[in-house]
Design a protein around this motif. Sequence first.
Motif, mmCIF file in Angstrom:
data_model
loop_
_atom_site.group_PDB
_atom_site.id
_atom_site.type_symbol
_atom_site.label_atom_id
_atom_site.label_comp_id
_atom_site.label_asym_id
_atom_site.label_seq_id
_atom_site.Cartn_x
_atom_site.Cartn_y
_atom_site.Cartn_z
ATOM 1 N N ASN A 1 0.977 -1.089 -0.083
ATOM 2 C CA ASN A 1 -0.127 0.080 -0.104
ATOM 3 C C ASN A 1 0.904 1.262 -0.087
ATOM 4 O OD1 ASN A 1 -3.270 -0.233 0.260
ATOM 5 N ND2 ASN A 1 -2.268 -2.145 1.318
ATOM 6 N N LEU A 2 2.077 1.221 0.572
ATOM 7 C CA LEU A 2 2.982 2.251 0.610
ATOM 8 C C LEU A 2 3.447 2.601 -0.848
ATOM 9 C CD1 LEU A 2 4.840 4.418 2.013
ATOM 10 C CD2 LEU A 2 6.399 2.679 2.231
ATOM 11 N N ALA A 3 3.731 1.458 -1.525
ATOM 12 C CA ALA A 3 4.090 1.779 -3.006
ATOM 13 C C ALA A 3 2.920 2.546 -3.649
ATOM 14 C CB ALA A 3 4.323 0.531 -3.597
ATOM 15 N N LEU A 4 1.771 2.304 -3.291
ATOM 16 C CA LEU A 4 0.643 2.991 -4.075
ATOM 17 C C LEU A 4 0.343 4.524 -3.291
ATOM 18 C CD1 LEU A 4 -1.840 0.001 -4.505
ATOM 19 C CD2 LEU A 4 -0.194 0.796 -6.134
ATOM 20 N N ARG A 5 1.176 4.706 -2.273
ATOM 21 C CA ARG A 5 0.758 6.012 -1.480
ATOM 22 C C ARG A 5 -0.359 6.110 -0.874
ATOM 23 N NH1 ARG A 5 4.599 6.858 -5.406
ATOM 24 N NH2 ARG A 5 6.562 8.309 -4.640
ATOM 25 N N ARG A 6 -0.494 4.937 0.035
ATOM 26 C CA ARG A 6 -1.834 4.892 0.714
ATOM 27 C C ARG A 6 -1.669 4.200 2.049
ATOM 28 N NH1 ARG A 6 -5.527 1.123 -3.307
ATOM 29 N NH2 ARG A 6 -4.759 -0.635 -2.542
ATOM 30 N N VAL A 7 -2.737 4.274 2.998
ATOM 31 C CA VAL A 7 -2.457 3.320 4.081
ATOM 32 C C VAL A 7 -3.664 2.380 3.726
ATOM 33 C CG1 VAL A 7 -3.124 3.151 6.513
ATOM 34 C CG2 VAL A 7 -1.750 5.179 5.469
ATOM 35 N N SER B 1 8.164 -8.848 18.844
ATOM 36 C CA SER B 1 7.370 -7.993 17.782
ATOM 37 C C SER B 1 8.254 -6.811 17.350
ATOM 38 C CB SER B 1 6.077 -7.654 18.085
ATOM 39 O OG SER B 1 5.922 -6.931 19.206
ATOM 40 N N ILE B 2 7.986 -6.528 16.087
ATOM 41 C CA ILE B 2 8.340 -5.339 15.582
ATOM 42 C C ILE B 2 7.506 -4.297 15.218
ATOM 43 C CG2 ILE B 2 10.695 -6.382 14.421
ATOM 44 C CD1 ILE B 2 9.275 -6.168 11.839
ATOM 45 N N PHE B 3 7.546 -3.163 15.417
ATOM 46 C CA PHE B 3 6.255 -2.296 15.159
ATOM 47 C C PHE B 3 6.389 -1.298 13.796
ATOM 48 C CE2 PHE B 3 7.110 -2.894 19.635
ATOM 49 C CZ PHE B 3 5.780 -3.203 20.064
ATOM 50 N N LEU B 4 5.247 -1.191 13.389
ATOM 51 C CA LEU B 4 5.064 -0.439 12.010
ATOM 52 C C LEU B 4 4.248 0.611 12.208
ATOM 53 C CD1 LEU B 4 5.820 -3.705 11.160
ATOM 54 C CD2 LEU B 4 5.643 -2.636 8.878
ATOM 55 N N PHE B 5 4.562 1.788 11.831
ATOM 56 C CA PHE B 5 3.768 3.257 11.912
ATOM 57 C C PHE B 5 3.511 3.640 10.426
ATOM 58 C CE2 PHE B 5 3.350 7.691 12.538
ATOM 59 C CZ PHE B 5 2.494 7.635 13.445
ATOM 60 N N PRO B 6 2.474 3.040 9.706
ATOM 61 C CA PRO B 6 2.074 3.482 8.383
ATOM 62 C C PRO B 6 1.540 4.552 8.308
ATOM 63 C CG PRO B 6 0.569 1.841 9.285
ATOM 64 C CD PRO B 6 1.416 2.269 10.527
ATOM 65 N N GLN B 7 2.142 5.476 7.256
ATOM 66 C CA GLN B 7 1.737 6.522 6.573
ATOM 67 C C GLN B 7 1.577 6.620 5.079
ATOM 68 O OE1 GLN B 7 4.699 8.770 8.999
ATOM 69 N NE2 GLN B 7 2.910 10.333 9.403
ATOM 70 N N ALA B 8 0.866 7.458 4.292
ATOM 71 C CA ALA B 8 0.773 7.259 3.133
ATOM 72 C C ALA B 8 2.035 7.530 2.382
ATOM 73 C CB ALA B 8 -0.312 8.412 2.444
ATOM 74 N N GLU B 9 2.708 8.285 2.853
ATOM 75 C CA GLU B 9 4.110 8.555 2.201
ATOM 76 C C GLU B 9 5.379 8.025 2.882
ATOM 77 O OE1 GLU B 9 4.350 10.196 -0.448
ATOM 78 O OE2 GLU B 9 2.298 10.762 -0.813
ATOM 79 N N ARG B 10 5.027 7.392 3.866
ATOM 80 C CA ARG B 10 6.442 6.674 4.556
ATOM 81 C C ARG B 10 5.794 5.785 5.300
ATOM 82 N NH1 ARG B 10 9.417 11.250 7.786
ATOM 83 N NH2 ARG B 10 9.157 12.316 5.734
ATOM 84 N N VAL B 11 6.602 4.400 5.753
ATOM 85 C CA VAL B 11 6.368 3.793 6.936
ATOM 86 C C VAL B 11 7.683 3.686 7.745
ATOM 87 C CG1 VAL B 11 5.851 1.282 7.513
ATOM 88 C CG2 VAL B 11 4.695 2.247 5.610
ATOM 89 N N THR B 12 7.474 3.855 9.107
ATOM 90 C CA THR B 12 8.586 3.585 10.025
ATOM 91 C C THR B 12 8.402 2.370 10.825
ATOM 92 O OG1 THR B 12 8.346 6.102 10.531
ATOM 93 C CG2 THR B 12 9.681 4.543 12.057
ATOM 94 N N VAL B 13 9.595 1.757 10.666
ATOM 95 C CA VAL B 13 9.720 0.284 11.181
ATOM 96 C C VAL B 13 10.575 0.389 12.313
ATOM 97 C CG1 VAL B 13 10.251 -1.995 10.787
ATOM 98 C CG2 VAL B 13 9.347 -0.690 8.828
ATOM 99 N N PHE C 1 13.867 2.256 10.889
ATOM 100 C CA PHE C 1 13.978 2.500 9.598
ATOM 101 C C PHE C 1 12.776 3.311 8.789
ATOM 102 C CE2 PHE C 1 16.608 -1.135 10.134
ATOM 103 C CZ PHE C 1 17.753 -1.121 9.600
ATOM 104 N N VAL C 2 13.142 4.187 7.794
ATOM 105 C CA VAL C 2 12.113 5.051 7.331
ATOM 106 C C VAL C 2 11.843 4.409 5.996
ATOM 107 C CG1 VAL C 2 10.960 7.272 6.682
ATOM 108 C CG2 VAL C 2 12.466 6.805 8.899
ATOM 109 N N ILE C 3 10.902 3.758 5.514
ATOM 110 C CA ILE C 3 10.871 3.604 4.237
ATOM 111 C C ILE C 3 10.001 4.243 3.351
ATOM 112 C CG2 ILE C 3 10.097 1.324 2.910
ATOM 113 C CD1 ILE C 3 12.257 0.837 4.992
ATOM 114 N N PHE C 4 10.246 4.634 2.255
ATOM 115 C CA PHE C 4 9.636 5.507 1.375
ATOM 116 C C PHE C 4 9.124 4.727 0.118
ATOM 117 C CE2 PHE C 4 12.393 8.479 3.430
ATOM 118 C CZ PHE C 4 11.484 9.561 4.090
ATOM 119 N N PRO C 5 8.175 5.004 -0.805
ATOM 120 C CA PRO C 5 7.486 4.446 -1.799
ATOM 121 C C PRO C 5 8.719 3.832 -2.753
ATOM 122 C CG PRO C 5 6.127 6.275 -1.440
ATOM 123 C CD PRO C 5 7.627 6.427 -0.378
#
Length: 318
Positions: free
Chosen positions: A140-146, A163-175, A239-243
Amino acid sequence: MILLQSHSRFLLQTLLNRLQNLEKGIELDYHWVEFDDVRYHIQVSTKNPHLLLLSVSLPTPPPETNFIGGLPFGAIEAIKAAYGVVVRILDPPRDGFNLTLKLNFSKLPPDEEFKHAILVKIASVREVVLGAPLRVILKNLALRRVAPNMDQLVAVVHRPNESIFLFPQAERVTVVFPMRFKDSVDTILATSFLQEFVDARHTAGLNNAPPCLWSPSPPLELKEAPAEALSANAGFVSFVIFPRHVEGKKLDRAVWHLSTFHAYVSYHVKCSEGFMHTRLRRRVESLIQALDRAKPASEESKKTANSRSFKRVVRHDK
């Protein structure tokens, strides 16, 4: 630095051997365990040599993760998309396992290259199942959406009770990875390794890599996480993952590398520890040799220039 392969080498070799010996009707019953406590069980009977049962046991999930029917969310859809008609999910799975798959060798495609690719994918069942939540969020990040109905903070199991934690946003995902180690030496080495790992991100050749941060305390993204999930003696890596990091074929690589990051760090920590032990042993051996060479000659027996030995005799006159 080594990067772990996504497929299980033993599982792939077993599948290839079975494919080459279908007509022999050999019965198989294998159990084995791989890193992060993922257990496998393979069964093949002589009555149905074209069918193979593969059972997988996943790490024990902590309470903050979302498991549906014993599997991470998105796992069923990921299995169906990856394997098609070749593999069928058995419900319920075998006792003691989270998932049991029935592989039908007769439904494999005739093309040898395509057939091998499917077997490699089956041998990567760990990545398909445990990486399913990551795949949903990053796709969904590749499509720029949550993704719809997605929580603001998502916990994903990756090790037993961790566990690991993900903070999803439309323009980035923080892991965010809480890094835990049982051994005190491993903790010290891992902390040093992670700090160097973060510094290496700033080199010229890694400008396009995801931004990486290390902190001894939980980052702000984890303010809603349960307190018991935030105990990390080696700090927190983010890690901050971008599209651009998950476009096209990059998605599979990103999912696997994030899923196995803790194992990657643990491997290099153990390698560093082994290297230091080897250097210490060599240093001690060289010091012992130097001490042996420095030992003085015996005062009881000395040799002259003619290689004749003599003893000092003390006479006492009466």
